[in-house]
Enzyme design. Structure first.
Site, PDB file in Angstrom:
ATOM      1  N   GLU A 155       0.822  -1.212   0.000  1.00  0.00           N
ATOM      2  CA  GLU A 155       0.000   0.000   0.000  1.00  0.00           C
ATOM      3  C   GLU A 155       0.860   1.269   0.000  1.00  0.00           C
ATOM      4  O   GLU A 155       0.392   2.332   0.410  1.00  0.00           O
ATOM      5  CB  GLU A 155      -0.971   0.018   1.191  1.00  0.00           C
ATOM      6  CG  GLU A 155      -1.636  -1.299   1.504  1.00  0.00           C
ATOM      7  CD  GLU A 155      -2.470  -1.867   0.363  1.00  0.00           C
ATOM      8  OE1 GLU A 155      -2.640  -1.163  -0.647  1.00  0.00           O
ATOM      9  OE2 GLU A 155      -2.954  -3.000   0.486  1.00  0.00           O
ATOM     10  N   GLY A 160     -11.739   4.990 -18.835  1.00  0.00           N
ATOM     11  CA  GLY A 160     -13.142   5.379 -18.897  1.00  0.00           C
ATOM     12  C   GLY A 160     -13.614   5.795 -20.270  1.00  0.00           C
ATOM     13  O   GLY A 160     -14.750   6.276 -20.419  1.00  0.00           O
ATOM     14  N   ASP A 174      -1.159  -0.775  -9.976  1.00  0.00           N
ATOM     15  CA  ASP A 174      -1.494  -2.175  -9.760  1.00  0.00           C
ATOM     16  C   ASP A 174      -1.512  -2.867 -11.114  1.00  0.00           C
ATOM     17  O   ASP A 174      -2.235  -2.442 -12.034  1.00  0.00           O
ATOM     18  CB  ASP A 174      -2.860  -2.314  -9.093  1.00  0.00           C
ATOM     19  CG  ASP A 174      -2.823  -1.963  -7.613  1.00  0.00           C
ATOM     20  OD1 ASP A 174      -1.742  -2.042  -7.019  1.00  0.00           O
ATOM     21  OD2 ASP A 174      -3.881  -1.598  -7.065  1.00  0.00           O
ATOM     22  N   TRP A 232      -0.589   5.272   0.288  1.00  0.00           N
ATOM     23  CA  TRP A 232      -1.265   5.816  -0.888  1.00  0.00           C
ATOM     24  C   TRP A 232      -2.768   5.562  -0.803  1.00  0.00           C
ATOM     25  O   TRP A 232      -3.496   5.811  -1.754  1.00  0.00           O
ATOM     26  CB  TRP A 232      -0.673   5.272  -2.182  1.00  0.00           C
ATOM     27  CG  TRP A 232      -0.991   3.854  -2.586  1.00  0.00           C
ATOM     28  CD1 TRP A 232      -1.509   2.860  -1.815  1.00  0.00           C
ATOM     29  CD2 TRP A 232      -0.807   3.290  -3.885  1.00  0.00           C
ATOM     30  NE1 TRP A 232      -1.654   1.698  -2.533  1.00  0.00           N
ATOM     31  CE2 TRP A 232      -1.225   1.932  -3.811  1.00  0.00           C
ATOM     32  CE3 TRP A 232      -0.330   3.762  -5.102  1.00  0.00           C
ATOM     33  CZ2 TRP A 232      -1.179   1.065  -4.911  1.00  0.00           C
ATOM     34  CZ3 TRP A 232      -0.287   2.901  -6.185  1.00  0.00           C
ATOM     35  CH2 TRP A 232      -0.706   1.573  -6.083  1.00  0.00           C
TER      36      TRP A 232
END
Length: 550
Positions: free
Chosen positions: A189, A305, A375, A429
């Site tokens: 993290e 998106g 990620d 984060w």
């Protein structure tokens, strides 16, 4: 090497799910990530190498993920998973053709070919995904970094012995699998904690003097880690989250009082040495660039998106394949338009070019390295077009039109070592910049049990009692699994809350039972119970040993 550079970091991680359920939560997470992300990513790297381009990407593979991808259960069941997915796509194709849905039938054929290609690649690498990553590292194409053993949230673990064990197991397992020492580490993290007098935020435990996490990295031979920008700039956490939970607020106030951090004008585009307290063990760190990150992560500005891209959340059952596109992020799923593969070419080309221009402008302006950690599972699993976008970005950065080149972080660190020591504050984060995602009113009970078990296990080790070797090894493995940050994350985000709560409770009860066996002595029933636990949680062979907790 030019000081202007781009450092892409892909963090690959899943908690231990083998032998702990399949669907909707469990091993299928691993199968999906392998099929939709890890293998497509390997194919991108090989495609670039075939064109004479070094990817120079830094890839984080957590120890617990490495263990799962290397496990024979995964290898055998993954092949069956690919066959089933291909079969269900074929059934969809026939169904759509009969119904006159030519567009969807075409996408179904795309899925048939997709899973055929994945299976063919999996067979070609002898079912060894980790081995293929190792081959690429040995060839100099990528760098692989390690992480904490089970992705434990290091700042909140109750004892330095437990933080040290998470790191040391990660390093030892890396050495066993990759045949070399890791240079860098991905802090779970991106969380960090400096040295200061610390009190556990839950439970009645005495204050203790904690060492900075960088000291533990140093002792393990780690040369660098990564942090989020707000820590470099002074570490001011967002107060809304601090006020939601008393234990969290008290922890932040203590950290501020002990360390006294203030805002400061430091550039996030160069490495520094981190050191806290009176430590003489500094370790270098790189800082995440928020501007490039927002172009990929942001709900409003992020490339994934785009209306043309595949919609992740809408699936056709029973096979679970996706046949719709984003259309508009604000639309209800029922209103999504059908996916048209030909529509993605324009956005992919434009967005990869835009990203390369952004990297060039930022690195040139700052005369430094733009570090972009993501990620890994975003690329392919969450964003189906992501691997192709990565391919285009890396290829364009290596073209004559780009003044900035991709670099592995270890190479950049060697070429441009830090010349300044910085004291970092505590944080991550995660949302709010501190610990709220992992410590809140929904997860407080998990930390009560973690601290209980950490103290019991460390006390047992330091007592010097003779304990059966296999039993002691499994006790330590269950403690590592209990400490995984995934359980709190899944509880807080509601993405798989029941599964996470059950898994955490299961590891707690197994650990408690194993400790009872250690106290009472091993009998036949105890031996059978130990065997059942060892067969399920079989990670880190030959790596875990009690001296790591001393």
């Amino acid at each position: 090497m030019d000081r202007k550079a781009f450092g892409l970091v892909l963090h690959s991680h899943l908690p231990w799910v083998l032998s702990h359920g399949v669907w909707p939560h469990g091993a299928e997470w691993l199968f999906e990530a392998a099929a939709e992300t890890y293998i497509p990513l390997l194919k991108v790297f090989n495609r670039l190498l075939g064109e004479g381009i070094q990817p120079n990407v830094t890839v984080g593979l957590t120890p617990v993920l490495v263990e799962q991808l290397s496990d024979e259960e995964f290898k055998s069941e993954f092949r069956g998973y690919l066959k089933a997915k291909r079969g269900s796509a074929l059934e969809d194709m026939r169904e759509f053709e009969k119904s006159g849905l030519a567009g969807r039938a075409k996408v179904a054929r795309m899925w048939v070919e997709f899973y055929e290609d994945v299976a063919e690649f999996f067979d070609a690498i002898n079912h060894d995904i980790v081995g293929e990553f190792r081959r690429l590292q040995d060839a100099g194409a990528i760098e692989i970094i390690t992480s904490a053993a089970t992705h434990g949230y290091l700042p909140l673990l109750g004892l330095d012995e437990c933080v040290r064990a998470q790191v040391e197991v990660g390093v030892r397992n890396y050495r066993r699998v990759f045949g070399r020492d890791p240079v860098g580490i991905w802090p779970p993290e991106l969380a960090y904690r400096p040295a200061y007098r610390w009190k556990a935020p839950v439970g009645d435990y005495p204050e203790i003097d904690r060492v900075g996490v960088e000291e533990i990295y140093h002792d393990a031979g780690i040369k660098y880690f990564i942090v989020d920008k707000h820590l470099l700039m002074g570490g001011k956490a967002i107060g809304t989250y601090l006020s939601l939970f008393e234990g969290l607020r008290a922890l932040w106030e203590r950290a501020q009082k002990e360390a006294g951090f203030t805002d400061r004008p430091l550039s996030p585009y160069q490495p520094y040495f981190a050191a806290s307290g009176n430590s003489q063990k500094p370790v270098a760190f790189f800082t995440r660039d928020p501007e490039t990150a927002s172009r990929v992560w942001s709900r409003d500005l992020g490339y994934p998106g785009d209306p043309a891209y595949l919609e992740f959340h809408k699936r056709h059952f029973p096979g679970g394949h996706k046949y719709w596109r984003v259309t508009d992020s604000k639309l209800d799923l029922a209103e999504k338009a059908e996916y048209v593969p030909e529509m993605v070419e324009g956005p992919l080309e434009a967005q990869s070019s835009h990203f390369v221009e952004l990297v060039n402008a930022t690195a040139t302006r700052e005369n430094g390295i733009v570090v972009a950690p993501f990620d890994t599972e975003l690329f392919g699993h969450w964003w189906f077009e992501g691997p192709e976008w990565l391919y285009r970005v890396i290829k364009k950065l290596n073209s004559e039109n780009s003044d900035v080149r991709p670099v592995k972080l270890r190479d950049y660190l060697e070429a441009f070592p830090p010349d300044e020591v910085v004291s970092l504050p505590e944080g991550s984060w995660g949302e709010g910049g501190f610990h709220w995602v992992w410590l809140n009113e929904w997860t407080e009970w998990t930390w009560e049990r973690i601290y209980e078990m950490e103290h019991r296990v460390v006390s047992l080790i330091k007592s010097g009692r003779e304990i059966d070797g296999e039993l002691m090894e499994q006790i330590l493995k269950e403690l590592l699994l209990l400490e995984s940050s995934d359980w709190q994350f899944l509880i807080t985000t509601w993405s798989a809350r029941d599964y996470a709560e059950n898994r955490f409770s299961e590891h707690y009860e197994m650990l408690k039972k194993l400790l009872q066996i250690a106290e009472d002595g091993m009998d036949e029933d105890g031996r059978r119970y130990l065997h059942s636990v060892r067969s399920r949680d079989r990670l880190f062979p030959g790596v875990v040993s009690p001296e790591l907790w001393k």
